[in-house]
Design a protein around this motif. Structure first.
Motif, PDB file in Angstrom:
ATOM      1  N   CYS A 210    -103.385 -21.230 -39.809  1.00 11.76           N
ATOM      2  CA  CYS A 210    -104.631 -21.999 -39.879  1.00 11.76           C
ATOM      3  C   CYS A 210    -104.811 -22.598 -41.270  1.00 11.76           C
ATOM      4  O   CYS A 210    -105.215 -23.758 -41.411  1.00 11.76           O
ATOM      5  CB  CYS A 210    -105.819 -21.108 -39.533  1.00 11.76           C
ATOM      6  N   VAL A 211    -104.530 -21.797 -42.284  1.00 15.91           N
ATOM      7  CA  VAL A 211    -104.637 -22.291 -43.661  1.00 15.91           C
ATOM      8  C   VAL A 211    -103.654 -23.426 -43.895  1.00 15.91           C
ATOM      9  O   VAL A 211    -104.004 -24.484 -44.447  1.00 15.91           O
ATOM     10  CB  VAL A 211    -104.380 -21.145 -44.667  1.00 15.91           C
ATOM     11  N   ALA A 212    -102.405 -23.229 -43.465  1.00 11.40           N
ATOM     12  CA  ALA A 212    -101.375 -24.249 -43.660  1.00 11.40           C
ATOM     13  C   ALA A 212    -101.722 -25.547 -42.939  1.00 11.40           C
ATOM     14  O   ALA A 212    -101.483 -26.641 -43.458  1.00 11.40           O
ATOM     15  CB  ALA A 212    -100.026 -23.721 -43.177  1.00 11.40           C
ATOM     16  N   ALA A 213    -102.301 -25.428 -41.760  1.00 10.70           N
ATOM     17  CA  ALA A 213    -102.659 -26.621 -40.991  1.00 10.70           C
ATOM     18  C   ALA A 213    -103.677 -27.467 -41.738  1.00 10.70           C
ATOM     19  O   ALA A 213    -103.543 -28.694 -41.833  1.00 10.70           O
ATOM     20  CB  ALA A 213    -103.201 -26.220 -39.627  1.00 10.70           C
ATOM     21  N   LEU A 274    -102.452 -29.734 -33.743  1.00  9.77           N
ATOM     22  CA  LEU A 274    -102.565 -31.101 -34.236  1.00  9.77           C
ATOM     23  C   LEU A 274    -102.044 -32.068 -33.181  1.00  9.77           C
ATOM     24  O   LEU A 274    -100.900 -31.958 -32.731  1.00  9.77           O
ATOM     25  CB  LEU A 274    -101.756 -31.275 -35.529  1.00  9.77           C
ATOM     26  N   LEU A 275    -102.891 -32.993 -32.781  1.00 10.97           N
ATOM     27  CA  LEU A 275    -102.481 -34.059 -31.872  1.00 10.97           C
ATOM     28  C   LEU A 275    -102.261 -35.327 -32.684  1.00 10.97           C
ATOM     29  O   LEU A 275    -103.141 -35.739 -33.456  1.00 10.97           O
ATOM     30  CB  LEU A 275    -103.540 -34.311 -30.799  1.00 10.97           C
ATOM     31  N   ILE A 286     -98.544 -30.465 -32.290  1.00 15.99           N
ATOM     32  CA  ILE A 286     -97.975 -29.535 -33.263  1.00 15.99           C
ATOM     33  C   ILE A 286     -98.858 -28.293 -33.374  1.00 15.99           C
ATOM     34  O   ILE A 286    -100.073 -28.398 -33.574  1.00 15.99           O
ATOM     35  CB  ILE A 286     -97.839 -30.198 -34.645  1.00 15.99           C
ATOM     36  N   THR A 287     -98.240 -27.117 -33.230  1.00 11.08           N
ATOM     37  CA  THR A 287     -98.974 -25.854 -33.385  1.00 11.08           C
ATOM     38  C   THR A 287     -98.382 -24.953 -34.461  1.00 11.08           C
ATOM     39  O   THR A 287     -98.990 -23.962 -34.833  1.00 11.08           O
ATOM     40  CB  THR A 287     -99.000 -25.078 -32.049  1.00 11.08           C
ATOM     41  N   ASP A 288     -97.196 -25.306 -34.940  1.00  8.55           N
ATOM     42  CA  ASP A 288     -96.530 -24.523 -35.987  1.00  8.55           C
ATOM     43  C   ASP A 288     -96.532 -25.335 -37.281  1.00  8.55           C
ATOM     44  O   ASP A 288     -95.948 -26.419 -37.344  1.00  8.55           O
ATOM     45  CB  ASP A 288     -95.100 -24.190 -35.561  1.00  8.55           C
TER      46      ASP A 288
END
Length: 299
Positions: A210-213, A274-275, A286-288
């Protein structure tokens, strides 16, 4: 983080006695542990129903599981009971582990579309919903407390309760639609204000993700990519969004997805997601976020 679970819980424990919700829609469908579909209409309106929404990473949910199992053992013959996993950052193995840990014997199902939770005005786990034998929702709450126990007891006798205890619908707000350009790129992050700190103990890798996103969304915005984030309404208010924005130095728009309509419409079952849109169409999901997201060379 100052905005903790207790604060969030206090925000949603506002009840009224003049609101009715009927649950007889044919499209309210759950999925059992064998993957078979189950229509709620098969049981609603026959006898009282107890629905409990929960997640495996939810600490209060785990604390309440012994109470839930006891309630099922006590009232299972007179009240149809279903444990509903909300299917957010969860999976079958984690659900099975909780079932074994607490020796749960009630039916366990998954709300993999999110529509059942949305229908019952779900705000955050744990969430209890009680329906009388006519299909009318007469109780909504988060605590495994005396009010819940008293309502279960009354329902077990006659199947109806005169006094209701429901969430205040007057405070509900409408969701804002996404504005997706017909030309060019747009990045939309689906996340939650609590996923970096609340999941830190129970799901540390998810918390780091979550932080990285959000950090990568900040980078995309600085690169000039049209970027915004939609925040899950679960356990969230505008104060939490403001605090989140300050914590991560967010410059792109952040908007609460009231009703979780966009989460449901875009089949978001994991935060963060992320779409990436190009010319009005989704080209990547993207989920990773362990690797950097680079959209500058997107064809």
């Amino acid at each position: 983080m100052k905005f903790n679970y207790t604060t969030l819980l206090l925000l949603v424990l506002c009840f009224i006695s003049s609101h009715n919700v009927l649950a007889n829609e044919e499209d309210l469908v759950l999925k059992d542990q064998q993957g078979e579909l189950f229509e709620l209409s098969k049981i609603v309106g026959n006898k009282p129903v107890y629905l409990k929404f929960w997640a495996t990473w939810c600490k209060p949910c785990m604390q309440q599981m012994p109470h839930f199992q006891h309630a099922y053992e006590q009232y299972g013959d007179t009240i149809d009971t279903i444990a509903i996993n909300i299917d957010l950052n969860d999976g079958p193995a984690a659900v099975a582990a909780v079932k074994n840990r607490f020796n749960l014997t009630m039916p366990i199902m998954t709300d993999d579309t999110g529509k059942v939770a949305q229908h019952y005005q779900f705000i955050g786990t744990p969430f209890h919903v009680l329906l009388d034998k006519t299909g009318k929702v007469i109780f909504q709450g988060h605590e495994a407390d005396k009010a819940l126990d008293n309502t279960l007891r009354l329902l077990s006798h006659d199947g109806v309760v005169e006094k209701t205890r429901l969430l205040d619908e007057a405070n509900k707000q409408a969701a804002i639609a996404l504005d997706i350009p017909t030309q060019g790129l747009k990045a939309v992050l689906f996340t939650a204000t609590w996923c970096d700190w609340y999941l830190a103990d129970t799901r540390p890798e998810m918390a780091k993700n979550c932080v990285a996103a959000q950090q990568q969304m900040n980078t995309l915005a600085k690169q000039g990519v049209d970027s915004e984030a939609r925040i899950s309404q679960l356990w969230t208010d505008q104060a939490a969004v403001t605090e989140y924005k300050e914590k991560f130095n967010v410059s792109h728009p952040l908007t609460i997805d009231y009703g979780n309509d966009l989460f449901i419409n875009n089949e978001i079952s994991k935060v963060p997601t992320l779409l990436v849109y190009k010319d009005g169409k989704i080209i990547n999901r993207i989920t990773d976020f362990t690797s950097s997201v680079n959209l500058q060379n997107t064809p």
